[in-house]
Write an enzyme that holds these catalytic residues in place. Structure first.
Site, short mmCIF file in Angstrom:
data_model
loop_
_atom_site.label_atom_id
_atom_site.label_comp_id
_atom_site.label_asym_id
_atom_site.label_seq_id
_atom_site.Cartn_x
_atom_site.Cartn_y
_atom_site.Cartn_z
CG PHE A 123 4.04 64.32 -27.73
CD1 PHE A 123 4.02 63.72 -29.05
CD2 PHE A 123 3.66 65.73 -27.61
CE1 PHE A 123 3.55 64.14 -29.87
CE2 PHE A 123 3.38 66.30 -29.12
CZ PHE A 123 3.18 65.28 -30.11
NE ARG A 177 8.93 51.98 -20.89
CZ ARG A 177 8.71 50.77 -21.51
NH1 ARG A 177 9.39 50.12 -22.38
NH2 ARG A 177 7.34 49.79 -21.58
NE ARG A 233 6.77 59.42 -30.19
CZ ARG A 233 6.33 59.99 -31.36
NH1 ARG A 233 6.40 61.41 -31.33
NH2 ARG A 233 6.04 59.48 -32.41
CD GLN A 285 -0.53 61.04 -22.71
OE1 GLN A 285 0.12 61.94 -22.49
NE2 GLN A 285 0.07 59.69 -23.09
CD GLU A 336 6.88 54.93 -25.07
OE1 GLU A 336 7.43 55.28 -23.97
OE2 GLU A 336 6.20 53.88 -24.87
CD GLU A 338 1.58 57.61 -18.51
OE1 GLU A 338 2.57 57.85 -19.06
OE2 GLU A 338 1.43 56.50 -17.62
#
Lengths: 470, 767
Positions: free
Chosen positions: B222, B304, B336, B191, B707, B226
Site C-alpha cells: 500500500f 500530488r 495509496r 515495492q 489508488e 516503496e
C-alpha cells in the site's frame, strides 16, 4: 528452563517432542516444523492470520475449535489434534479453497490461510449453515486488501454448495464433499492412543498460565524463561447449577460461557454480549479465570460478572476462600489474592424475582476491540420502583468498578428521566477516567452516562421517552 | 477464471520472505532504535550486549563501508544514527546473533544515554520554527485575490487530517546472502527493487552489479514498502557483508508500527468563494504536511496533493501552497493515494461547510462544479475524455438517488435516537508518476521450446493482481492458455533500472512494455509461419486459441509446433522491450505542464446510520460508478475498488494514530490501532463499471485502478457529518479526521439543546 515432553497430532503426524511448554504454538509450527502456511502478523491474537484448528477428543467425536496459535502455549496442545493449512490441503483444491479462488477472495494472500482455517472449522462444527454465523466465524480474521465483500460472497457460495446435507457423521460427509482430507476419519482413534502428560510439572510456581490470550500478548519473552503452572491441566472447565448458585470453573472459555444454557437464563442476551467481547479464536482460548486475574480495568467479562454480584473461590491448591469480585481489585492491576492463589471458580447467585440485565460497550471499532467504556446493569423492580440495582463500569477508574454510590442512589426510587439524571450526577463523583489511546477522560465521562441511559432505555422502553433521554 | 497467485494463496503455498528456507548458517538481525524523539547520543555502550552468548556482531554507523545514507529524493537520512536522533524508532545499531531470541536479548542489554532536546510533532509548529523539508511550492491559476471580491459566499476554515498506518499484514523484512565476488543477493519485501539495489550498493560500497535484488511477492504494501522497505534490506545486506554469513531481518509487528512512517497527517487552511448560483469562483488553500524527520517521499507526496487540490471540480481561480514540515516523527511515506486524498479531503470539507452555511445540500455545489471536457487544470493540463459527470449521473440514476434521499429523510423524521446521513464523493485521480522520468518500464519474455512462456517485468506483485494482468496480456497476444504463461520474480538482473511498483501505474507501464515484447515475438513468429508455409501475406496469419490460422483457416501448425520449428530455424524466442509514457511533461519552475497520461473518474454514494445515544455508527452502503476503461481483469479490478473503499473508510473512521507530545506512538499495536474488520465493511457495497470508457494509454485500453477507489472512502466522513447534523442542528462541525466514535458522541451533543431546553426557549419566545 525445564523442557517437557508434549505429544499431539500435528496434521497427519504424531509429534512427541521435548519442548519449552510456554513456547507459542505458532513458533513451533513455523520455526521448528517449517510449516509456513500459518502466518505471523500481530503476535497478539488480533488478526487471525495464525489461526489453526485444535481438535479435542470427546466421548463421541473429535471437537475442533479455532485458536490463534501466536498466543497459545504448546503445553495446552497436549493430546490434541493441531491442524494447519498444510493439514487440510489435498492435491486439488478443497471446495472452500476453490470457491475462495473463484471469488478472488484473496489478494496478497497473507491472511488467506487463516481465513480458510476459520471457514473449515465452521463447516466442521455446524450442520445448519447460516451466513451470519459464517461471518462470525471469520470475524477475528483481518484482511487489509479485499474489503471483505469478495470473502462474504465466497462464504455465501460455500454455504449454498453444502446446504441440505445432513448426515450423522459430519467428518464422513465433509470428506465426501471435499472439505477435509480423508485422514480426518482416523483422528478419533489416533487421539485415543496418545497419552496426555498432565500435571507433570511438580515444581511450584506462582506463574499461572490459563488460556494464555492475555499473558502471551503482554510478556511473551518472560514466559519462555519462567517455570509456569498450566491451569488448563486442572480440569476447571465446567458450568453447573447447585440450587441457587451457578458455579463456573475458572478454566471455562468465553465461547463455553457464550453457549451455556444455564447462563443464558440469567443473561438472555449473552450470545450477543460475548460476541462483542472477542473473536471466536480468542473466545475459544481465553478463560474466565485468566480474564479476571488479568485485572484489566476494562475487561468486558469482569464488568458483566461484577454486575451479577459474582463471588470468586480462590485457592492455593490446599486452602480455599471466597471473596466478592467487587473486592478482588485493590488498585490498577493489584489483586487481593496472594501470589500462590489462583481463581478456582466463579460463583453467581441466581437472581430471584423479576430481574433484568443489560450490557453496553462502546469501543473504537464496534466488534473485537477493547472498550473505551463498558457497563453492565442488573436491576430488580417492583412496578416502576427500583428494589435493587448493580451497575458496573469499566474504563472509568484504575479498576473495574461497581458503582456503589450510584447504585445506592437508585434504590427505592421510581424509574424516570429525572432519577437517571440525578443518579448520573452522583456517578460523576465516583469515577475518575484518564485520557488514553481509547479516548479522552471527558469523553469517557459522557459516554458512561449515555451507556447507563442505554441500559434503562433498552430494559424499560415503556417508562422512558426517547425524546427526553437525549 | 481463477488467478494463478490466488490458487497458491488459498493453499498457503505462496512464499513470502519469512517463509523461504534459510541457507545454512543464517544469522538473525534485530534493530536497536532510539527511545526518544529528539536528542544527542552521549553514550552508547555495547559491552554487556556483546557478552551475550550467540551474539556475533553489533553494527553501528562506524562499521558502514560506504555511505551512511538512505535518502532517495533528498540525501538527508542516515541508515544508522550517528550522534543525534530525530525520531522514536530511529535505528542506531544492528545486533547480529545466532537466533532471533538471542538478538532480542542482547538488544535489551545495550546501554544508551541521551541529551534530550525538545521534539517538534506538529507541522504548524515546525513551520513557525522554519523546520522545512523543502521550500514551499505554489500552484496557481487565475487571480484568486481579486476574484474573491466578486463572490456571493466566502467561507474559511481549518482542516485537520490524520495519518494512517499501512498495516500490510506482512511486516518489513529481508534476507541477504553473500555471493562470490564480494557481492550480495537480497530477497526483499519491497515495492522498489532498484531502490534497494542502489542504496545497498551505496551503503556497502559495491557496484550495482554486485547487488542482486529478488522479490517474489509482498504480503501487502500500500505504499509502505516503496521507500521504507529499503533500510531493512540494506541492514540485512550490511550484516551479511560484515559477517560473511546470510542474515535475516524480519521486523516484529510492534517494531514495524513504531519505526516506520505512515500516511502523512496534514493541517490546512482554506478560503473558498462561490457565486450566487453556487459556482466555485476562487479557492485558496495552504497545506502543512507533517513529513516526519526526513524527506523520504514527502516532496513527491506533497506534489500530488497540489495536483489533486480541486479533486473533480473546475475552479477558475486557484492558489494552492504546500509546505513540507520537518518534525520528530518517523519519516512519513507513500500510502495509496500519495497525498491526493489529503488534497481532496480539504476541498470536500470546503464545499461541505459552504453548503451548510448557504443552507443547501453539498451535492448541489459538487455537481454544479464537476469538470467538463476541455476544462483546464490549474497546473496547465487540459482535461480530456472527462467522465466526471458521466459517472455522477450514472450513479444518480442507477442507484435511484432520489429514492435513497427520500428514505433517509423519512427515516430521520421517524427516528429520534438514530439518524442517517448520505454523501456524494466524486473522484478524479491523475495517472502517471508526477516525476515524469519515472514513467518507464521494461519487460523480458522467453518462450521455451515446449511452448511455455516466462515473463519478467519491473512490476512487483503485492496483492493487486499485477502478475495475473501480465499473464492476461501475454496469453492474449499469443492467444494461448494462460497456464502456459508464468510471471517470474521481480529481479534486478533480469529487469534493470526500474521504477517502483507504485502510483497505480505498474500494470500500465509494465503491461505496455510486455505488450511490445510479446508483439515483437509475435511478428517474428508470423514471419516464420509465412516462410514455413510459403504464404505471401503475414497479415492474414492469426494465432487463435493455440492454433495458427491463415485467412481464418486452420493450418498444419499449432503453437507448440510453431515454437519448436522457430527454435530449429534459429529464431530468437526471447524479446525485451521498453515503454515510456508518451505526451507527458511538467515544468517545475513554472509549475505547469501535462503531468498525467490520463485521469480516472468515479462517483460514490455513501449512506450511514448514527446511533445518537451511544455515538457509534454503521456504514450502510457505498454505491459506486467507477471508470475502469476497458477492464483487463474484472475480478481483480473489482477487488481493487472494494478493497480501496474499505481502506479509505478505515482512514476516515476507525483508524486513529495516537501520538503524544513527546513523539511517542501510543496506538502501537493491533489492539490499539484498529483497521476495519468484516463487521466494519459497508453492509452493502455495489460497484458499477462505467461503460464506453476507453483509454489509449492503457494496455488493451484499460485504466489504472490501484489508488483512486481509496478516496471514495472520504464520503463516509461527510455522510457521518450529515447524520450528526440531522440530530444536532446546533453543532459546529469539525473537519477533523478520523470521525471516531469519540468525535461522533462529542459533536452529537456539542451545543445541543435538550427537549426541555428547547421547550423553554419556545415558551419564552412565545411569552
Amino acid at each position: 528452563m525445564n523442557k517437557r515432553k508434549v505429544q499431539f497430532l500435528l496434521n497427519n503426524t504424531l509429534i512427541s517432542s521435548e519442548v519449552n511448554p510456554s513456547l507459542p504454538l505458532l513458533d513451533f509450527i513455523r520455526k521448528e516444523k517449517h510449516l509456513t502456511g500459518t502466518k505471523e502478523v500481530c503476535k497478539e491474537g488480533d488478526c487471525g492470520a495464525c489461526t489453526v484448528l485444535l481438535g479435542t477428543l470427546t466421548k463421541n467425536s473429535v471437537v475442533y475449535k479455532t485458536i490463534t496459535s501466536c498466543i497459545y502455549p504448546i503445553a495446552n496442545c497436549s493430546g490434541k489434534h493441531v491442524v494447519t493449512i498444510e493439514g487440510i490441503n489435498k492435491e486439488d483444491l478443497l471446495l472452500q479453497q476453490e470457491i475462495f479462488a473463484d471469488e478472488n477472495a484473496s489478494q496478497c494472500g497473507f491472511c488467506t490461510p487463516g481465513f480458510l482455517m476459520s471457514v473449515t472449522c465452521y463447516l466442521l462444527n455446524n450442520t445448519d449453515y447460516k451466513i451470519e454465523d459464517a461471518i462470525n466465524a471469520v470475524g477475528g480474521n483481518i484482511c487489509r486488501c479485499t474489503g471483505y465483500h469478495s470473502i462474504i460472497r465466497a462464504l455465501n457460495n460455500i454455504i449454498y454448495e453444502l446446504k441440505n446435507n445432513s448426515s450423522n457423521d459430519r467428518v464422513q460427509l465433509l470428506v465426501a464433499k471435499n472439505v477435509i482430507p480423508d485422514y480426518f476419519k482416523e483422528i478419533k482413534e489416533r487421539l485415543s492412543t496418545i497419552q496426555s502428560d498432565k500435571k507433570v510439572n511438580t515444581e511450584k510456581s506462582s506463574l499461572f498460565i490459563s488460556g494464555g490470550s492475555d499473558l502471551f500478548v503482554q510478556k511473551p519473552d518472560m514466559l519462555l524463561e519462567e517455570e509456569a503452572q498450566f491451569l488448563l491441566e486442572y480440569d476447571l472447565s465446567y458450568i453447573y447449577q447447585n440450587y441457587d448458585t451457578i458455579i463456573i470453573g475458572s478454566g471455562t472459555t468465553f465461547e463455553e460461557i457464550k453457549q451455556s444454557p444455564i447462563l443464558s437464563k440469567v443473561i438472555p442476551t449473552i450470545k450477543n454480549d460475548i460476541d462483542l467481547v472477542a473473536s471466536l479464536p480468542i473466545r475459544n482460548s481465553a478463560t474466565i479465570g485468566g480474564n479476571l486475574t488479568n485485572a484489566s480495568p476494562i475487561g468486558d467479562l469482569t464488568i458483566i460478572l461484577m454486575a451479577l454480584n459474582s463471588e470468586l473461590v480462590l485457592t492455593d491448591g490446599i486452602n480455599e476462600r471466597i471473596i466478592k469480585l467487587s473486592d478482588f481489585y485493590l488498585d490498577y492491576k493489584k489483586l487481593i489474592k496472594t501470589n500462590d492463589e489462583y481463581i478456582k471458580e466463579v460463583l453467581i447467585q441466581v437472581p430471584k424475582g423479576e430481574l433484568k440485565f443489560s450490557f453496553e460497550k462502546v469501543s473504537k471499532r464496534t466488534y473485537l476491540d477493547i472498550a473505551s467504556v463498558n457497563s453492565a446493569m442488573l436491576i430488580e423492580v417492583d412496578g416502576n420502583k427500583i428494589i435493587n440495582i448493580f451497575i458496573s463500569a469499566g474504563g472509568v477508574a484504575p479498576v473495574p468498578k461497581l458503582l456503589k454510590e450510584t447504585n445506592q442512589y437508585f434504590i427505592g426510587k421510581d424509574i424516570s428521566i429525572d432519577t437517571i439524571d440525578s443518579a448520573l450526577a452522583v456517578m460523576q463523583t465516583e469515577i475518575s477516567p484518564i485520557s488514553d489511546v481509547r479516548g479522552s477522560a471527558e469523553y469517557k465521562k459522557i459516554l458512561l452516562g449515555q451507556l447507563v441511559k442505554a441500559h434503562f432505555l433498552k430494559l424499560f422502553p415503556q417508562l422512558i421517552n426517547e425524546k427526553e433521554i437525549v | 477464471m481463477k488467478s494463478s497467485d490466488v490458487i497458491k494463496h488459498v493453499k498457503g503455498e505462496s512464499i513470502f520472505v519469512d517463509d523461504m528456507p534459510v541457507p545454512q548458517g543464517t544469522l538473525y538481525a534485530s534493530v536497536f532504535d532510539s527511545k526518544i524523539a529528539h536528542g544527542k547520543i552521549t553514550k552508547l555502550d555495547l559491552s554487556e550486549a556483546l557478552k551475550v552468548p550467540g551474539v556475533v556482531r553489533i553494527i553501528t554507523y562506524k562499521d558502514i563501508p560506504g555511505e551512511n545514507q538512505i535518502g532517495n529524493i533528498i540525501p538527508d537520512e542516515h541508515l544508522l544514527a550517528v550522534d543525534t536522533v530525530e525520531f522514536i524508532g530511529e535505528p542506531i545499531a544492528i545486533v547480529i546473533a545466532e537466533t532471533e531470541m538471542i538478538a532480542k536479548k542482547a538488544k535489551s542489554k545495550i546501554k544508551i544515554e541521551y541529551e534530550e532536546l525538545t521534539p517538534i510533532t506538529d507541522p504548524r509548529d515546525a513551520y513557525e520554527k522554519g523546520s522545512l523539508i523543502i521550500p514551499p511550492r505554489i500552484f496557481s491559476m487565475g487571480d484568486v485575490e481579486n476574484s474573491f471580491t466578486g463572490c456571493e459566499y466566502i467561507i474559511e476554515d481549518r482542516v485537520e487530517i490524520s495519518g494512517q498506518e499501512h498495516l500490510y499484514l506482512e511486516t518489513q523484512g529481508a534476507v541477504a546472502v553473500p555471493v562470490e565476488g564480494s557481492g550480495i543477493k537480497i530477497y526483499s519485501s519491497t515495492q522498489g527493487p532498484t531502490a534497494v539495489q542502489s542504496t545497498a550498493a551505496k551503503v556497502l560500497n559495491l557496484k550495482m552489479h554486485q547487488v542482486e535484488v529478488d522479490v517474489l511477492r509482498l504480503g501487502g504494501a500500500f505504499g509502505g514498502k516503496e521507500d521504507q522497505a529499503t533500510p531493512w534490506a540494506v541492514m540485512a545486506a550490511l550484516g551479511a557483508k560484515l559477517t560473511n554469513k546470510p542474515v535475516k531481518l524480519i521486523l516484529h509487528r510492534h517494531d514495524d508500527l513504531r519505526m516506520t512512517g505512515k500516511r502523512h497527517p496534514y493541517s490546512a487552511d482554506y478560503k473558498i468563494g462561490l457565486s450566487k448560483d453556487y459556482k466555485i469562483l476562487a479557492y485558496e488553500v495552504t497545506f502543512y504536511q507533517n513529513a516526519g524527520a526526513a524527506a523520504d517521499l514527502s516532496p513527491a507526496v506533497l506534489e500530488r496533493t497540489l495536483f489533486h487540490t480541486t479533486n473533480s471540480y473546475f475552479i477558475p481561480n486557484v492558489k494552492a501552497t504546500a509546505i513540507s514540515c520537518k518534525t520528530n516523527l518517523p519519516p512519513n511515506t507513500a500510502f495509496r493515494g500519495f497525498g491526493g486524498p489529503q488534497g481532496m479531503f480539504v476541498i470536500e470539507s470546503a464545499i461541505h461547510k459552504a453548503a451548510l452555511s448557504i443552507g443547501i445540500e453539498p451535492y448541489i455545489i459538487q455537481k454544479k462544479n464537476l469538470l467538463v471536457e476541455g476544462s483546464k487544470f490549474y497546473y496547465g493540463q487540459i482535461a480530456k475524455r472527462v467522465n466526471a459527470s458521466k459517472c455522477w449521473n450514472e450513479a444518480v440514476t442507477r442507484y435511484s438517488f432520489d429514492s435513497i434521499k427520500n428514505s433517509v429523510e423519512e427515516f430521520n423524521s421517524k427516528n429520534i435516537l438514530k439518524k442517517k446521513g448520505i454523501s456524494f464523493m466524486p473522484v478524479c485521480f491523475g495517472i502517471s508518476f508526477t516525476n515524469t522520468m519515472m514513467n518507464q518500464a521494461s519487460a523480458l519474455v522467453h518462450i521455451y521450446t515446449d511452448g511455455s512462456v516466462s515473463v519478467s517485468t519491473a512490476a512487483v506483485e503485492m496483492g493487486q493482481g499485477v502478475n495475473e494482468k501480465m499473464i492476461n496480456i501475454a496469453s492474449k497476444v499469443f492467444s494461448i492458455d494462460k497456464v502456459k504463461v508464468k510471471v517470474e520474480s521481480t529481479n534486478t538482473t533480469r529487469v534493470a533500472n526500474t521504477s517502483p511498483t507504485a502510483a497505480s501505474s505498474a500494470a500500465d507501464l509494465n503491461g505496455n512494455a510486455l505488450l511490445f515484447a510479446c508483439n515483437s515475438l509475435l511478428a517474428r513468429l508470423k514471419k516464420h509461419v509465412a516462410e514455413l508455409l510459403k504464404l505471401d501475406d503475414e497479415k492474414n496469419i492469426e494465432l487463435v486459441d493455440g492454433k495458427i490460422l491463415y485467412n481464418e483457416n486452420e493450418t498444419e501448425l499449432d503453437w507448440n509446433k510453431l515454437i519448436r520449428s522457430a527454435n530449429q530455424h534459429r529464431i530468437s524466442l526471447t524479446a525485451q522491450a521498453f515503454y515510456a509514457t508518451p505526451d507527458i511533461h511538467f515544468d517545475k519552475k513554472k509549475e505547469q505542464g501535462h503531468p498525467f497520461a490520463y485521469h480516472v473518474y468515479g462517483t460514490a454514494i455513501t449512506e450511514v446510520t448514527v446511533d445518537c445515544l451511544r455515538g457509534t455508527y454503521e456504514i450502510d452502503s457505498v454505491k459506486v460508478v467507477h471508470d475502469y476503461g476497458k477492464t483487463l481483469n474484472h475480478a481483480i479490478d473489482l477487488g481493487q475498488v472494494e478493497g480501496g473503499i474499505v481502506q479509505g473508510i478505515g482512514w476516515m473512521t476507525v483508524e486513529e494514530l495516537v501520538q503524544d507530545s513527546k513523539g511517542r506512538l501510543n496506538s502501537n499495536s493491533l489492539s490499539t490501532y484498529k483497521v476495519p474488520d468484516i463487521y466494519s465493511a459497508p453492509k452493502k457495497l455495489e460497484t458499477y463499471f462505467l461503460e464506453d470508457s476507453e483509454n489509449p494509454y492503457g494496455p488493451f485500453k484499460s485504466k489504472a485502478v490501484g489508488e483512486p477507489p481509496l478516496m471514495y472512502g472520504i464520503g463516509a466522513f461527510f455522510a457521518i457529518s450529515n447524520a450528526v447534523k440531522a440530530f444536532n442542528p446546533y453543532v459546529d462541525l469539525k473537519y477533523s479526521s478520523p470521525f471516531t466514535h469519540e468525535k461522533t458522541l462529542m459533536q452529537l451533543y456539542q451545543g445541543r439543546k435538550t427537549e426541555k431546553e428547547r421547550s423553554k426557549i419556545t415558551s419564552s419566545e412565545i411569552g
